[in-house]
Write a protein that holds these residues in place. Structure first.
Motif, PDB file in Angstrom:
ATOM      1  N   ARG A 348       0.831  -1.088   0.108  1.00  0.00           N
ATOM      2  CA  ARG A 348       0.146   0.097  -0.183  1.00  0.00           C
ATOM      3  C   ARG A 348       1.206   1.173   0.303  1.00  0.00           C
ATOM      4  O   ARG A 348       0.071   2.252  -0.754  1.00  0.00           O
ATOM      5  N   TRP A 349       1.280   1.485   0.908  1.00  0.00           N
ATOM      6  CA  TRP A 349       2.875   2.540   0.819  1.00  0.00           C
ATOM      7  C   TRP A 349       3.604   2.534  -0.355  1.00  0.00           C
ATOM      8  O   TRP A 349       3.500   3.532  -1.282  1.00  0.00           O
ATOM      9  N   ARG A 350       3.701   1.134  -1.117  1.00  0.00           N
ATOM     10  CA  ARG A 350       4.421   1.848  -2.411  1.00  0.00           C
ATOM     11  C   ARG A 350       3.709   1.902  -3.522  1.00  0.00           C
ATOM     12  O   ARG A 350       3.779   2.011  -4.764  1.00  0.00           O
ATOM     13  N   GLY A 351       1.414   2.215  -3.549  1.00  0.00           N
ATOM     14  CA  GLY A 351       1.053   2.409  -4.241  1.00  0.00           C
ATOM     15  C   GLY A 351       0.911   1.074  -5.159  1.00  0.00           C
ATOM     16  O   GLY A 351       0.341   1.388  -6.612  1.00  0.00           O
ATOM     17  N   ALA A 352       1.210  -0.231  -4.583  1.00  0.00           N
ATOM     18  CA  ALA A 352       0.882  -1.057  -5.902  1.00  0.00           C
ATOM     19  C   ALA A 352       0.353  -2.236  -4.632  1.00  0.00           C
ATOM     20  O   ALA A 352       0.329  -3.680  -5.010  1.00  0.00           O
TER      21      ALA A 352
END
Length: 468
Positions: A348-352
């Protein structure tokens, strides 16, 4: 066919078999009912169509699971009278009223609102329908409250007296209900139900995201499920630790079996990670251990002494191998669930979160993990209590009905055949429902003939959890 086999062993096997089938359904419906209430609340608050589509999608699944829970739960109550009549006679004055309280509260709450929840959205309006959904969710939690209170009293009996007929009777109902292990076991079980549901929802969402990462419904359900795993799994591990400390205080022999402590340790007990417990020889063979860590976890001191099973008469030993391994399965899966949550947080933090195929495959693999962990936890709890039905007071051998082994064995075979035939069909149908993604304009059970065929009607307000 069953000549020479102990009838008590067969009765225990029958109860374990039917209970293993039943317990997974309440674990799912408790969590799913709350999830449905959250989805409907989000729809009413935001007006976003995706939430009502998900609500109707999971409501159909809830209807089938609830029906299967009813069918499997009815059997449980009959066994108290058939296979465990002596237990019913001696513990009935305490256990019976607790079961009755469950019927008078959870049963009527669920029975009164289940039909409205399943079929009434277009008939009673959104706000009243949300109230019905909320009441069903609360009803499942109340049901868990009473059933766990009854089972916890069997684990840590309190507030009782023994009358002239040798029956347990309540001397203080508050102490009976809120017995020493009950708060810990209630929290542990409810959190387990929420995690079980989150893993199923996450697995279904991951399955559809692997096919099409742009689907709105699977994106929302996967995100919600991963938040649940991320936030609740660490809390569950902490709750489990506190439950373990409570068990050490009130059921120390169970902890000895869980930890494989055959011998006492005067200056710090090891933590056995793995090994082969040999009950006959009283040792854990081929043990992989961390010195003194067992004392640190259980008594918060590296050098704290720990008593072992060598201080307990052998006739009071639980079956150590199954208790030892079921406990490790439960704990191992708990840490895997927490790992899934942390993995999803990183994605989620990586936007994936919706593109990370490895995460989606991991989530799919973990889909059944909640059910396995619940079963492993239940096996740990119940086998660790042996050889007693009421811990330290009433032995299992003294609780069984005076039945011959062939009679018990024949009913056990019948249960095995019928359960696998009926529930295999139900599970296949559930998997078929889950194989299709939620669509815009998703309709609920009132538009789904198979759900009605499964026995879910507005009058089917029978408690699934109440027969646990």
């Amino acid at each position: 066919m069953f000549q020479g086999v102990d009838a008590v062993v067969l009765a225990r096997a029958q109860f374990a078999f039917t209970m293993s089938f039943h317990i997974v359904f309440p674990a799912f419906t408790i969590g799913l009912a709350s999830y449905l209430a959250v989805l409907e609340a989000l729809w009413l608050w935001s007006g976003r169509e995706v939430f009502i589509n998900l609500f109707n999608y999971w409501l159909k699944i809830f209807a089938v699971v609830f029906g299967m829970g009813v069918v499997s739960g009815i059997v449980m109550s009959y066994q108290f009278g058939t296979n465990w009549a002596a237990f019913s006679d001696k513990a009935g004055p305490v256990i019976g009223p607790l079961m009755a309280y469950e019927v008078l509260t959870a049963f009527f709450l669920e029975a009164g609102f289940l039909g409205v929840m399943l079929f009434g959205l277009k008939r009673v309006g959104p706000r009243l329908h949300f109230l019905a959904t909320l009441m069903v969710a609360i009803g499942t939690l109340i049901s868990a409250f009473w059933i766990l209170s009854a089972n916890s009293w069997m684990q840590t009996p309190a507030g009782y007296a023994v009358n002239a007929d040798g029956q347990f009777v309540a001397a203080d109902w508050l102490k009976v209900i809120f017995n020493p292990s009950f708060p810990y076991r209630l929290v542990h079980m409810v959190l387990a139900a929420y995690l079980t549901t989150a893993l199923v929802v996450g697995a279904v969402g991951a399955f559809h995201l692997l096919r099409d990462q742009h689907l709105a419904g699977p994106r929302v359900m996967f995100s919600m499920a991963m938040w649940m795993a991320t936030l609740v799994a660490p809390i569950q591990i902490l709750a489990g630790d506190q439950h373990g400390l409570n068990t050490l205080e009130h059921q120390p022999v169970k902890i000895m079996a869980m930890e494989g402590h055959f011998q006492s340790h005067k200056d710090g007990a090891p933590l056995y990670l793995f090994g082969l417990p040999d009950q006959a020889e009283g040792q854990v063979k081929y043990a992989i251990e961390i010195p003194k860590l067992g004392s640190l976890i259980l008594k918060h001191s590296l050098d704290a002494p720990m008593a072992g099973l060598d201080t307990v008469p052998r006739e009071n030993w639980p079956p150590v191998p199954i208790t030892f391994w079921s406990f490790r399965v439960m704990v191992g899966l708990g840490f895997l669930i927490m790992g899934l949550g942390l993995f999803s947080l990183w994605a989620r933090w990586r936007g994936a979160l919706y593109q990370f195929r490895l995460l989606h495959m991991f989530a799919m693999a973990m889909g059944p993990a909640g059910f396995v962990a619940v079963l492993a936890g239940w096996i740990t709890t119940e086998t660790g209590r042996q050889p007693f039905t009421v811990y330290g007071l009433l032995r299992t051998a003294e609780s069984a009905s005076p039945l011959a082994a062939p009679a018990v064995g024949s009913s056990l075979i019948a249960f095995v055949i019928v359960y696998f035939a009926v529930f295999a069909t139900g599970v296949i149908y559930l998997l078929r429902l889950m194989a299709s993604p939620p669509h815009p304009g998703e309709q609920g059970p009132s538009h789904d003939a198979p759900a009605r065929a499964a026995g879910i009607t507005p009058a089917a307000g029978v408690v699934a959890e109440g027969s646990a």
